[in-house]
Design an enzyme around this catalytic site. Sequence first.
Site, PDB file in Angstrom:
ATOM      1  N   GLU A 174     -10.643  -2.018   4.167  1.00  0.00           N
ATOM      2  CA  GLU A 174      -9.334  -2.148   5.033  1.00  0.00           C
ATOM      3  C   GLU A 174      -8.817  -0.810   3.856  1.00  0.00           C
ATOM      4  O   GLU A 174      -9.640  -0.274   3.143  1.00  0.00           O
ATOM      5  CB  GLU A 174      -8.333  -3.213   3.863  1.00  0.00           C
ATOM      6  CG  GLU A 174      -8.167  -3.968   4.537  1.00  0.00           C
ATOM      7  CD  GLU A 174      -7.121  -5.129   3.871  1.00  0.00           C
ATOM      8  OE1 GLU A 174      -6.252  -5.753   4.922  1.00  0.00           O
ATOM      9  OE2 GLU A 174      -6.105  -4.973   2.845  1.00  0.00           O
ATOM     10  N   ASP A 227       0.260  -1.171   0.180  1.00  0.00           N
ATOM     11  CA  ASP A 227      -0.313   0.114   0.262  1.00  0.00           C
ATOM     12  C   ASP A 227       0.524   1.308   0.055  1.00  0.00           C
ATOM     13  O   ASP A 227       2.136   1.161   0.567  1.00  0.00           O
ATOM     14  CB  ASP A 227      -0.799   0.060   1.286  1.00  0.00           C
ATOM     15  CG  ASP A 227      -1.252  -1.175   1.139  1.00  0.00           C
ATOM     16  OD1 ASP A 227      -1.762  -1.980   1.197  1.00  0.00           O
ATOM     17  OD2 ASP A 227      -2.512  -1.435   2.585  1.00  0.00           O
TER      18      ASP A 227
HETATM   19  C1  FRU Z   1      -4.045  -3.583   2.670  1.00  0.00           C
HETATM   20  C2  FRU Z   1      -3.562  -3.994   4.237  1.00  0.00           C
HETATM   21  C3  FRU Z   1      -3.707  -2.758   5.268  1.00  0.00           C
HETATM   22  C4  FRU Z   1      -2.642  -3.052   6.250  1.00  0.00           C
HETATM   23  C5  FRU Z   1      -1.147  -3.697   5.087  1.00  0.00           C
HETATM   24  C6  FRU Z   1      -0.200  -4.685   5.721  1.00  0.00           C
HETATM   25  O1  FRU Z   1      -3.046  -4.045   1.515  1.00  0.00           O
HETATM   26  O2  FRU Z   1      -3.768  -5.556   4.391  1.00  0.00           O
HETATM   27  O3  FRU Z   1      -5.311  -3.284   5.558  1.00  0.00           O
HETATM   28  O4  FRU Z   1      -2.914  -2.122   7.212  1.00  0.00           O
HETATM   29  O5  FRU Z   1      -1.841  -3.843   3.852  1.00  0.00           O
HETATM   30  O6  FRU Z   1       1.026  -4.305   4.908  1.00  0.00           O
END
Ligand code: FRU
Length: 496
Positions: free
Chosen positions: A206, A24
């Site tokens: 998320e 992300d």
């Molecule tokens: C989304 C996610 C988020 C989390 C991160 C962990 O892709 O699963 O919810 O904070 O990636 O790397």
Amino acid sequence: TPAQSNEDFRPQFHFTPKSGWMNDPNGMFYLDGTYHLFFQHNPDDNVWGPMHWGHATSKDLIVWEEQPIALEPDEHGTIFSGSAVVDHQNTSGLGDGNTPPVIAIFTYHDAEREQEGANDFQTQGIAYSTDAGKTWTKYENNPVLGNPGIRDFRDPKVVWYEEGNKWIMSLAVQDHIKFYSSSNLLDWEHLSDFGKNSGNHGGVWECPDLFKMQVGDTGEERWVLLVSINPGGPNGGSATQYFVGDFDGTTFTLDESVEDIGEEHDYWVDFGKDNYAGVTWSNIPQEDGRHIFMGWMSNWQYANEVPTETWRSAMTIARTLDLKKTAATYRITSSPVKELENYKTDGITKQNIQIEAETEIIKNGEISLSPSVVEVNISNFKEQDYIFQLKNDAGNVLEFGYDAGEAAYYIDRSQSGITDFNEDFASKRSLAPRLSQEQDLRFTAIIDNMSIEIFFDDGNTVMTEIFFPNKPFQTLSAKSHETFKIENFEAHQLNF
Ligand code: FRU
């Protein structure tokens, strides 16, 4: 010919980490002429692992320069996704009196507590920078928001709520969003919940983002809430849905026009398989006024297996989001940021190209397609097939267009090169509804070494997908089972 591998796939301009794993985009903010991008990063391996915040900066959202890692794991856990704000009034008291502090708000993930079987292993912490984002200090009384015993409790996105003179945090909590407020970024109070009965629920929620948008140039304003979901995307795996409504400082209320959304909810920022966890930049100057978005150009179905070795994953191009009102509802449209124009060079312009049998529009050697921008305008859209193909002389084909049988735009990467690393990668073509009512079929496609981002109908329907060809694509052709005419065609090589 030997197939391409690793560095051959590295995009020319989409951001990638020099080495290691990325997911992300995080903590994006603008300050003093610099755009900051942080990202979920495992510097020590090419698969997801202990998360850090990597860092990159840009003067124009197009060319990125990687910086030293910003946040490393500590005794509270590894550093999951989150946001950053410029605290102009030093509400946090963490400034040094000279420059406004920049505050990063992120999720701590305590893997040891998770292994012990506890549910409260995700908490929210902050870090601050008094040198405009260059170096970061963790706040000494972290975490600032503890966990009430919920396993998925993460990805804080903070915005300044002008009308109420306070900060608002959106937090993804399993199947809904929790809103919190704070006067100082340190003490947080729960306000309300949204989403248990709205939108898609094929997976965990998320990376939310809540912000106010102008509706076109009508003077009307609406609040938009982005929520990523995994799995449960329109073409499988990860994708980002959105909601349009109102936020009164406490509660987000869905607009009536989108109230009947259920599992069939088709409000997606991008219908392609590779745009996830995207959020918008903070602290964009008022005179600019754009909502600038960037997503992670992959999908949890296969992100850990794509055929690069020393680095993994790229970001999308930065995009401007706009909100428009249609007869029935509100829709977000996306377009590549205007700064991309500065990199257009050698071009091909053609008018009134008649497409009957397969017609090569860009011939081998005419321009280099990776990277390039292709713009197509077809008047008089009809329910018929419009087929476009990127090809190379290794026999790879990346096909996209409009499929009348499905009544949908599509991307088909089943013959695009290396696809066998995961069965979810190319087993099905991706489909997307044509949301525009306009007569013209228009699209802009941005092509780089391993990606295509197609903005259909001025960004009413967007599809982003990655691919791994055995050789770079060399030609672009068009065909149909009927005939059609491309009134205007333009393609430009991008030089960096
Ligand atoms: C989304 C996610 C988020 C989390 C991160 C962990 O892709 O699963 O919810 O904070 O990636 O790397």
